[in-house]
Scaffold this active site. Structure first.
Site, mmCIF file in Angstrom:
data_model
loop_
_atom_site.group_PDB
_atom_site.id
_atom_site.type_symbol
_atom_site.label_atom_id
_atom_site.label_comp_id
_atom_site.label_asym_id
_atom_site.label_seq_id
_atom_site.Cartn_x
_atom_site.Cartn_y
_atom_site.Cartn_z
ATOM 1 N N GLU A 137 30.181 111.084 25.258
ATOM 2 C CA GLU A 137 30.500 110.303 26.462
ATOM 3 C C GLU A 137 29.998 108.878 26.332
ATOM 4 O O GLU A 137 30.687 107.919 26.699
ATOM 5 C CB GLU A 137 29.884 110.961 27.709
ATOM 6 C CG GLU A 137 30.456 112.324 28.059
ATOM 7 C CD GLU A 137 31.874 112.262 28.628
ATOM 8 O OE1 GLU A 137 32.388 111.161 28.832
ATOM 9 O OE2 GLU A 137 32.447 113.342 28.848
ATOM 10 N N ASP A 277 40.478 118.031 22.602
ATOM 11 C CA ASP A 277 41.540 117.026 22.757
ATOM 12 C C ASP A 277 41.425 115.771 21.883
ATOM 13 O O ASP A 277 42.274 115.485 21.036
ATOM 14 C CB ASP A 277 41.686 116.626 24.236
ATOM 15 C CG ASP A 277 40.349 116.338 24.947
ATOM 16 O OD1 ASP A 277 39.308 116.384 24.283
ATOM 17 O OD2 ASP A 277 40.369 116.056 26.162
ATOM 18 N N GLU A 370 42.860 120.629 37.824
ATOM 19 C CA GLU A 370 42.129 120.698 36.559
ATOM 20 C C GLU A 370 42.623 121.856 35.683
ATOM 21 O O GLU A 370 42.746 121.724 34.482
ATOM 22 C CB GLU A 370 40.628 120.857 36.848
ATOM 23 C CG GLU A 370 39.719 120.784 35.634
ATOM 24 C CD GLU A 370 39.628 119.389 35.019
ATOM 25 O OE1 GLU A 370 40.291 118.454 35.503
ATOM 26 O OE2 GLU A 370 38.890 119.238 34.033
ATOM 27 N N GLU A 391 45.113 111.084 32.183
ATOM 28 C CA GLU A 391 45.954 111.541 31.067
ATOM 29 C C GLU A 391 47.454 111.541 31.356
ATOM 30 O O GLU A 391 48.266 111.190 30.499
ATOM 31 C CB GLU A 391 45.509 112.939 30.597
ATOM 32 C CG GLU A 391 44.191 112.959 29.815
ATOM 33 C CD GLU A 391 42.951 112.825 30.675
ATOM 34 O OE1 GLU A 391 43.078 112.853 31.918
ATOM 35 O OE2 GLU A 391 41.843 112.672 30.125
HETATM 36 C C1 DMJ Z 1 37.964 110.390 29.631
HETATM 37 O O1 DMJ Z 1 36.603 110.157 29.655
HETATM 38 C C2 DMJ Z 1 38.470 110.413 28.222
HETATM 39 O O2 DMJ Z 1 39.839 110.274 28.266
HETATM 40 C C3 DMJ Z 1 38.084 111.666 27.485
HETATM 41 O O3 DMJ Z 1 38.662 111.765 26.214
HETATM 42 C C4 DMJ Z 1 38.414 112.917 28.249
HETATM 43 N N1 DMJ Z 1 38.875 112.663 29.529
HETATM 44 C C5 DMJ Z 1 38.246 111.678 30.353
HETATM 45 C C6 DMJ Z 1 39.107 111.391 31.546
HETATM 46 O O4 DMJ Z 1 39.807 112.472 32.000
#
Ligand code: DMJ
Length: 577
Positions: A137, A277, A370, A391
């Protein structure tokens, strides 16, 4: 009224009339389509500033805004920390939302605010704080935000800073990158998920991390090495990525969680959503940014495996990495980035069909929940929230870039309307706690400014992208594609019909958004990009498509579904997987 007063009033009157005239003539000179795009980009601009101004008023320099109570949260140490363990006592935030807003301010052309932010950060921000943060993060939000803003600040075409910029953001980024390095000091090279910024890895720290947690660091850390000349950041991220890739199963699938000390998988089931992802996203984008064939080869194998084992029509379920057998049939909000990635790879038809399904669910609930259980056609009982995620807007932006189909603008408009209707409050934009009741939660996530607003704005006004090719990190921070960062620009990028610019940093239009990326092994697609093979295509073992068993059959190029051997001994799409 004295003659002096009369003169002043006349002047004010004239000014009002001329302003009205200019506004009228400038909007009426646009054709209806352009006028609509302008109206929508203005609307998104106002959304961004509503979120930003409220953050600056009620939360800055803390991390994120609580829009319902008009207060703040120092959430950097809480990100990904589901059990809220080891929360710091003496931590007063790192201006997370401001850092996340920098590249959006640049895209909106707000030089004044960008410059003010750079000055404040260079004078006040420190990473010498006793806070345990999530490496992934902090990397995508803080390091990515700083690195991207540094590049934008030094790009003379943006004229973002008036000569006051002396690499302050890069200095901060380098300091943060150095604080990341102890996390990689493990027998496997896979980094710990958590690190204390002041003290390094804590005693008895958990050794569990996720695939995305250790497989999506290469863009930010690689860029940092290119900018500073210090190879340690890129090497650490690359070593971790290679190790992770070596842990794939014989089906080219990876799990979701693993142990960084032993290099063993913990959770064998995985999909394209949470915990995995951005791993896929970074393989492709690292190839685009650094021009390494190694990343492309990894991506190609990984992508084919996803299409083969996770895809079911337009949906993606989860599967066991060892057997490829389906485990969970769920649609998650995070998966909605996948069509955007498919655009970059040239699989527009597949991207479009999945995007339509996501839009269907968006319309059904008003926003994207979600988690939605595909097999039961119902919401997950505890994951009914929508935390302003980007997204779906991101994929809509990519699909519009690739197709220019105005339908995607309508989708964008419907996203904007829903956000304003359900999540806009006086103090900013609030997350939705339950999509069935639209009950709100007191949290405006920083990615709403870094990503959601940015992708929606770029959907309606892409002028920022006209002179330079960018990839966007998983947090939506742009990094320019420069040939000087490329190990070797593969021939597959070059399409003869394009006019190539000659400057060092922009020798060719290598944009993944304007060109389709072809698998290097398919030379035909260089000359005729309209007849591109899908990247998932695997030819049957024999040209006459005869077979003895399923193993002799490949993957169908249009549907990306695995072909199987019929009773009569021919490969085809006989059975659904
Ligand atoms: C963001 O912090 C980034 O896109 C991350 O890869 C996963 N998703 C959150 C937002 O949904």
């Amino acid at each position: 009224m004295s003659p002096g007063n009369r003169g002043t009033w006349a002047l004010i009157f004239l000014l009002i009339i001329s302003t009205l005239y200019i506004e009228k003539t400038s909007s009426s000179s646009l054709d209806p389509f352009a006028a609509k795009k302008k109206r929508m980009s203005d609307k998104v601009r106002r959304m961004f500033y509503h979120a930003y101004d409220n953050y600056m008023t009620y939360a800055f320099p803390h991390d994120e805004l609580k829009p319902l109570t008009k207060s703040y949260t120092d959430s950097l140490s809480e990100l990904g920390n589901l059990n809220l363990e080891h929360l710091p006592q003496e931590y007063n935030g790192s201006a997370l939302t401001l850092i996340e807003s920098l590249s959006s301010l640049a895209i909106l052309g707000n030089h004044t605010e960008f410059e003010k932010a750079v000055l404040w950060l260079s004078e006040n921000l420190t990473f010498d704080v006793d806070a345990r943060i999530n490496l992934f993060e902090c990397n995508i939000r803080v390091l990515g935000g700083l690195v991207s803003a540094h590049i934008l600040a030094t790009d003379s075409t943006n004229r973002l800073t008036k000569g006051m910029y002396r690499n302050q953001l890069l200095v901060l980024a380098e300091e943060l990158g150095q604080r990341f390095l102890p996390a990689f000091d493990t027998p496997t090279g896979l980094p710990y998920a958590w690190i204390n910024l002041k003290h390094g890895v804590m005693e008895n720290e958990t050794t569990e991390t996720s695939t995305s947690g250790c497989g999506s660091l290469i863009l930010e850390m690689g860029a940092l090495s290119h900018l500073t000349g210090d190879p340690r950041f890129e090497s650490a991220a690359l070593r971790a990525l290679r190790k992770l890739w070596s842990m794939r199963s014989s089906l080219n699938l990876l799990g979701t969680t693993l142990d960084v000390e032993t290099g063993e998988w913990i959770e064998y089931s995985s999909g394209i959503g949470a915990g995995v992802d951005s791993f896929y996203e970074y393989l492709l984008k690292a190839h685009l940014l650094f021009g390494r064939e190694e990343f492309w080869r990894m991506f190609q194998s990984a992508y084919v495996a996803v299409q083969k084992y996770f895809r079911h029509g337009p949906w993606y379920h989860e599967a066991d990495m060892r057997t490829g057998r389906a485990t969970y049939w769920q649609l998650t909000s995070l998966q909605a980035f996948w069509p955007g990635l498919q655009v970059l790879v040239g699989d527009i038809a597949a991207a479009n069909s999945s995007h339509r399904e996501f839009f269907y669910v968006w319309q059904k609930f008003g926003v994207l929940p979600e988690r939605y259980l595909l097999d039961h056609q119902m919401l997950h009982p505890t994951e009914k929230y929508y935390p302003l995620r980007p997204e779906f807007a991101e994929s809509t932006f990519y699909l519009y870039q690739a197709t220019k189909d105005p339908w995607y603008l309508e989708v964008g408009e419907s996203i904007v309307d829903s956000l304003n209707l359900h999540t806009r409050v006086e103090g900013g934009f609030a997350s939705v706690r339950d999509v069935t009741t639209m009950e709100l939660e007191d949290h405006q996530h920083s990615f709403f400014l870094a990503e959601t607003c940015k992708y929606l704005y770029l959907l309606f006004d892409d002028s920022f992208l006209v002179n330079q090719n960018y990839i966007f990190t998983t947090e939506g921070h742009p990094l320019p594609i420069k040939s000087s960062w490329h190990e070797r620009l593969p021939e597959a990028y070059y399409i003869p019909t394009m006019t190539y610019l000659q400057s060092e940093d922009q020798p060719r239009r290598a944009s993944a958004m304007s060109l389709r990326i072809c698998p290097a092994a398919m030379p035909n697609c260089i000359n005729n990009h309209h007849t591109l093979e899908s990247v998932c295509h695997i030819p049957d073992a024999r040209v006459d498509h005869r077979c003895l068993n399923d193993e002799d059959c490949g993957v169908d190029s249009t549907s990306c579904r695995r072909r199987s051997c019929s009773m009569a001994g021919y490969c085809g799409l006989w059975l659904s997987i």
